[in-house]
Write a protein that holds these residues in place. Structure first.
Motif: not given
Lengths: 832, 379
Positions: A132, A136-139, A125, B28-29, B351-353, B34-36, A127, B38, B31-32, A134
């Motif tokens: 993180n 954004a857009a880095s994958w 759980g 982004g993908l 509380d996931t991505a 995740v940062a967003l 997340g 937050e 997981v990206s 990446f």
């Protein structure tokens, strides 16, 4: 006391502090002393703490937990299909890693680490707990051509790689365009996506799989689910690294403390002059009825202020300094121990507290205590110069007595040294003993020279006697100088001896011309080629012995290097037994580390875990193995392969017939090796020395910095002496004393004192290097080497010291010219 | 058609949090996010420019079983199951399992390690002891996750060991297997009513600006299965709801999130209703009424009432408290039906991505029933 108010206290404090307004030079000296001392100490401490924090993270990889590894028995790698199968079987905390050492076209070795950031195990759980990986857009740019390679900025600088540039590898491959960016626990490694790494490096396998946290039952299920060619290996790195690097960090701490001590010497020095100048104020204050208690309080307040200022500025400079030193340490850690240090250092509250306490204690010792003594005795003795002289003389004798006690204690402890810390205690006792002995030696030398000089050289005799008057002012600066000269000579000798020993060792150890590490080489295809004198294969098997990572290595006993094998300990007859793979129990060789760190002697029996269970071996010899933090045993190839059938291939060594390198490389290509899979002898030596030099970069840096601090101490002291004597100089000048004569009077005694210091530094430095090489180094790393004395550092340091002395003399000359009229006025005033 | 008919036609489909994960114009993908998530509004990802991706247009027929498989030319897609279950003692259990797929670029998928496909899965379990959940990620192209017809021609959707396998070329009848927090959930899924094409024959419009998705559901899934934990196996049975949806841009710029309900009524009918919350307060309400035979009618704002009754404080694992509408009034005035829907337990924040609330609900009123409520876009 009752009548005293806070107002009065502030007034007294301000009176005390006003001194520094009139003598900003002394305030500066105090600050320089405190800041340099605290800064060097703090820098070392920060680096140590940072390194330890990084080791604690060694059970993590790139932001994920790594409590175990899945590896092939022969370490040949793990196929993606095996990995996917494990994920499909529900082991979702298993993730793939490529961890390889690459060689750039310019010859540097770099470690590359790669994983699948999407597959990194997340906490349940969690997340938001997932770092993180990446922006954004880095994958896509990371997983699709031309891919990306992430460099920590220090590594990029070291390799001279700018963003977007591609690192060329020795085998003709090129890494993807660079991005200056790092992952957690990346250390000084290049990071790539694992798929990209397979494509770019043309690999079909991962180096290993890492396993995140698993409950015991799941761990058993995982071990049982592995195909037969794979094994589950627990990750001991966090414990191992802490253990392996402990000595290194103690070394660094000792250097940090030495710097701190030298910094305190500067403070001592500054206080001496401030005491002289504040004598009047203290006496006046007492005469005005300020109680000893209030004066004491004011002195404590002043000390607190200095400690605060010193800690604040010192920590700040220390922090900046640690950022500068860290890349060198990180590189050493990576190449010596495989430890990954993060790129940023952070200051912890506890470090601030320790720094402040240490500084406060130091200031108390250097400032408050003498000031307090002076404040208490000031009414009776303050205005009596002869009393001071007497005190000086008694002080010098007292110091010499303490010195003798320290040296005696050192002598008593020496035979009992069994830990790095005990070693440093002896070392510290010898050094400080020497330093405390110095004033007496200088005094005696001056007296001896004075009596030796013929009567008719009255000017010389006067100048030499005058040295006695200068000595009290310079005493502490000279002691600081002695300490750093000693440390410098000692450490330089250590590093030089080590380098020489490493060179000799590499000479015998690396006698083959070409070393090949290739999975695709068909050794038989090389056959009995004309160019080939001998080809020797090596094998290795890893295990834990005495809870330390240990390798059992197989050697081809008929190979030239094994034939010429030099033992650090052991007798040749036993070596013959070992070559034949005989002995009852089986004869085995080990590296010196097994002797010194593993506490084994010649003839000791050791038990190692073989494929069929524990087997006992008899130690018949120890060999040098510089730079290895782990234990290593050696057996003939045949014996090794019999006991560990799954031992991994560790490459082939080729001895060439004459100058046939081109033929050899052509033949290697034909036999299946790929470009970049072999190394020439010279390259290995060059790289070994490069690693060596980088490892000692921090030592060299600290050495230079400490010397700089001592130079500052001497500079400050001399400037103060000259400042104090300016009226005298001016007087002489007015009397018509020429420059040459002045120089003789002033410089000669100075030089005499410096020479005595330098002369004493040589034997002390020798003792220090002896202790470092014969005791500390062996206890810390388990390596022995001969001490090689060279005079070069002595000449260099003498030159440097003389430059400082002459520079201060030049400043004095200038000041005399500038201030002659004023000084004459002052002189007239004093005498009137 | 009612006076709101034109509006009615274009409603349906609801945007579930799934949309969120389906990242977005910024390319982004998952997981990206995740940062967003937050640092900024994660839902922004769902409003990305769909240029280059497949367009969702009305009139394109849903083709089964082909449409059970991935549509890689569309940015986002999911296979979404919720289930209300009971043990032999009548204790309530809830299961929510989703596989999300995303195309990170509009370009053709090169496959292998360079694949532009990424997968995310959520598995959550509600038991009398509480709520547990996990999220997982995987790249496409390497076999770790995917949705295919296997060698036997059977439907298979999986990520690691979490999987939904069909007995034929579709997910139903089939079996869902996943583990969460050490508990293994095995559910056999059966349905004998037709798939419900949401909206206009599967074309589900999401806003007046043209955002839309393809959307079909199976609301009448009969489930029997087990929950295995600590070497004990507990038999469960109940009802489930499976949604299939794909799109390239599901959310309009002025829509911060949505509230969604799917109810199994005890008389055999099923009701789905959602509202896309709009910045101007004119929420976009849509739904469907499905009878026990699987015959569905689409509901527009004139036919369905969907209003929050009260908010409850919900504390996330991270300790943040949000006031969420966990009680609702739902009514179909034309049919004279009205219900109160409330959550079984408040602590169902994930509380996931892409953070959201999803949990089982109880229905009272004209008929009783149970179902699932989903709340997204609550900062």
């Amino acid at each position: 006391m009752k009548a005293e108010t806070p107002r009065q206290f502030i007034w007294v404090l301000l009176t005390l502090l006003s001194h520094y307004r009139r003598h900003p030079g002394q305030a500066l000296a105090m600050i320089v002393g405190l800041v340099t001392g605290v800064a060097l100490w703090a820098a070392v401490q920060l680096i140590n703490d940072h390194a330890r924090a990084s080791y604690a993270e060694a059970d993590q990889l790139l932001g994920a937990e790594a409590s175990a590894w899945i590896r092939a028995h022969d370490d040949s790698g793990v196929a993606p299909a095996d990995y996917i199968e494990l994920r499909r079987a529900g082991f979702s905390t298993v993730y793939p890693v490529i961890d390889v050492r690459l060689r750039s076209s310019s010859g540097s070795f770099i470690t590359l680490v790669a994983t699948d950031l999407l597959a990194l195990p997340l906490l349940a759980g969690g997340g938001s707990t997932m770092a993180n990986p990446f922006a954004a857009a880095s994958w896509l740019p990371m997983i699709q051509p031309p891919y990306q390679a992430w460099y920590p900025s220090a590594l990029a600088r070291q390799l001279d790689i700018a963003p977007g540039q591609q690192l060329q590898l020795a085998n003709g491959q090129a890494l993807p365009p660079a991005l200056i960016q790092t992952q957690a626990q990346q250390g000084q490694r290049i990071f790539m996506d694992v798929g990209a790494a397979m494509a770019v490096l043309q690999r079909r396998q991962f180096s290993y799989l890492a396993v995140g946290h698993l409950p015991p039952a799941e761990q058993q299920r995982l071990a049982a689910s592995l195909p037969p060619h794979l094994q589950l290996v627990p990750n001991h790195q966090a414990i191992d690294l802490a253990q392996l690097t402990a000595s290194l960090h103690t070394n660094l701490t000792a250097m940090g403390l030495l710097s701190f001590a030298v910094g305190l010497f500067i403070v001592f020095n500054a206080v001496r002059f401030s005491l002289l100048a504040r004598q009047g104020s203290l006496t006046t204050l007492r005469e005005m009825g300020v109680s000893t208690g209030l004066l004491g309080l004011a002195i404590v307040a002043e000390s607190l202020l200095w400690a605060l200022l010193g800690t604040g500025l010192g920590l700040l400079s220390g922090f900046l300094l640690s950022q500068q030193l860290l890349p060198a340490v990180a590189t050493s850690m990576q190449s010596l121990f495989g430890a990954s240090l993060g790129a940023t250092v952070s200051l912890q509250p506890v470090q601030v507290l320790v720094a402040f306490s240490l500084t406060l204690a130091g200031v108390g010792l250097a400032l408050a205590m003498p000031l307090w003594q002076r404040a208490r005795t000031s009414i009776r003795h303050s205005r009596s110069a002869p009393a001071q002289w007497q005190q000086e003389h008694a002080g010098v004798k007292r110091m010499a007595a303490v010195a003798l006690v320290l040296l005696l204690v050192a002598g008593l402890i020496y035979p009992q040294i069994d830990s790095v810390v005990a070693g440093f205690v002896v070392l510290g006792l010898v050094m400080f003993g020497g330093a405390l002995l110095l004033p007496l030696l200088v005094q005696l030398s001056i007296a001896a020279v004075a009596t030796l000089l013929p009567q008719r050289h009255w000017l010389l005799r006067w100048s030499v006697s005058d040295a006695v008057a200068q000595l009290p002012h310079l005493r502490i600066a000279l002691m600081a100088l002695l300490l750093t000269l000693t440390a410098n000579i000692g450490v330089t000798t250590l590093v030089g001896s080590f380098r020489a020993a490493l060179g000799d060792w590499l000479q015998t150890r690396l006698s083959a011309n070409v070393y090949v590490q290739s999975n695709t080489l068909d050794l038989a295809a090389l056959g009995q080629a004309q160019w080939l004198a001998y080809a020797a294969e090596r094998f290795g098997s890893s295990q834990r012995w005495q809870d330390r990572p240990t390798t059992v290595r197989g050697l081809d006993v008929a190979a030239p290097d094994a034939q010429a094998l030099l033992l650090a300990q052991g007798n040749p007859a036993d070596l013959a037994l070992w070559r034949q793979g005989d002995g009852e129990p089986q004869a085995i060789l080990a590296n010196e580390q097994v002797h010194f760190l593993g506490n084994q002697l010649l003839g000791s029996l050791v038990e190692l875990q073989t494929a069929t269970g524990l087997q006992t071996f008899k130690l018949v010899g120890f060999v040098h193995d510089y730079g290895n933090a782990n234990f290593q045993f050696y057996l003939p190839n045949e014996t090794l392969l019999k006991l560990w059938p799954q031992a991994r291939r560790e490459g082939v060594a080729l001895w060439l017939q004459g100058d046939t390198q081109e033929q050899a490389t052509a033949a290697l290509l034909q036999a299946g090796a790929k470009p970049g899979e072999w190394l020439l002898q010279d390259e290995i030596k060059r790289v070994s020395f490069a690693i060596f030099d980088r490892t000692f970069a921090i030592t060299a840096a600290l050495n230079t910095l400490t010397l700089l601090v001592a130079g500052l101490a001497l500079l400050a002291a001399l400037l103060a002496v000259h400042q104090q004597r300016l009226p005298e100089y001016s007087h002489w000048r007015a009397m018509g004393v020429g420059f040459r004569q002045w120089f003789l009077i002033v410089a000669l005694p100075l030089l005499l004192m410096i020479v005595v210091t330098l002369v004493l530094a040589v034997p002390l430095g020798l003792i220090l290097s002896w202790l470092l090489i014969h005791d500390l180094n062996v206890i810390a790393f388990g390596w022995t080497m001969p001490l090689r004395w060279t005079w070069v550092p002595v000449w260099q340091l003498s030159g440097l010291t003389l430059v400082i002395v002459f520079a201060t003399l030049a400043v004095a000359v200038l000041r005399v010219r500038q201030t002659l009229p004023d000084a004459l006025k002052q002189l007239a005033g004093n005498e009137g | 058609m009612s006076s709101a008919g034109s509006r009615l036609l274009v409603t349906k489909g609801w945007l579930r949090q799934k949309l969120l994960m389906l990242s977005c114009a910024c390319g982004g993908l998952l997981v990206s996010a995740v940062a967003l998530a937050e640092s900024q509004q994660p839902y922004q990802l769902l409003r990305g420019n769909p240029a280059g991706y497949g367009a969702v247009v009305p009139g394109k027929p849903i083709e089964l079983p082909a449409d059970h498989l991935p549509h890689k030319d569309y940015r986002i897609e999911w296979w979404y199951l919720t289930a209300n279950l009971q043990d032999a003692q009548g204790n309530d259990y809830g299961v929510h399992w989703t596989l999300f797929r995303q195309s990170l670029s509009a370009a053709a998928d090169p496959g292998g390690w360079a694949s532009n496909q990424v997968y995310m899965a959520h598995g959550a379990l509600t038991t009398p002891a509480g709520h547990v959940y996990e999220q997982r990620f995987a790249r496409g192209g390497i076999g770790q996750a995917g949705v295919v017809l296997d060698e036997q021609g059977h439907f298979a959707a999986w990520l690691d060991d979490w999987q939904l396998r069909g007995e034929a070329d579709g997910p139903l009848p089939g079996q869902l297997v996943f583990t969460v927090a050490g508990a293994k959930v095995v559910l056999d899924l059966q349905a004998n009513t037709p798939w419900v094409l949401q909206g206009q024959n599967g074309y589900s419009q999401k806003s007046a600006q043209g955002q839309a998705s393809y959307y079909y559901s199976q609301p009448h899934i009969r489930i029997s299965g087990s929950l295995q934990q600590h070497d004990e196996s507990l038999a469960l049975d109940g009802v489930g709801w499976l949604d299939r949806e794909w799109s390239s841009q599901p959310l309009a710029p002025d829509q911060p999130g949505w509230d969604w309900l799917a109810l199994h009524l005890d008389d055999g009918n099923a009701l789905m209703v959602y509202r896309l919350r709009q910045a101007n307060g004119e929420h976009w309400i849509s739904g469907s009424w499905v009878d026990p035979q699987g015959q569905a009618i689409t509901l527009g704002p004139a036919e369905v009432v969907f209003e929050p009754l009260a908010t409850n404080p919900v504390t996330s694992a991270a300790g943040r408290v949000r006031d969420l509408p966990l009680s609702w009034r739902v009514a179909l005035p034309a049919k004279g039906l009205s219900w109160t829907v409330s959550s079984v337990a408040a602590d169902h924040w994930l509380d996931t991505a892409f953070p959201y609330w999803e949990g089982p609900v109880r229905v009272q009123g004209s008929t009783t029933g149970r179902g699932y409520l989903e709340l997204t876009g609550y900062e």
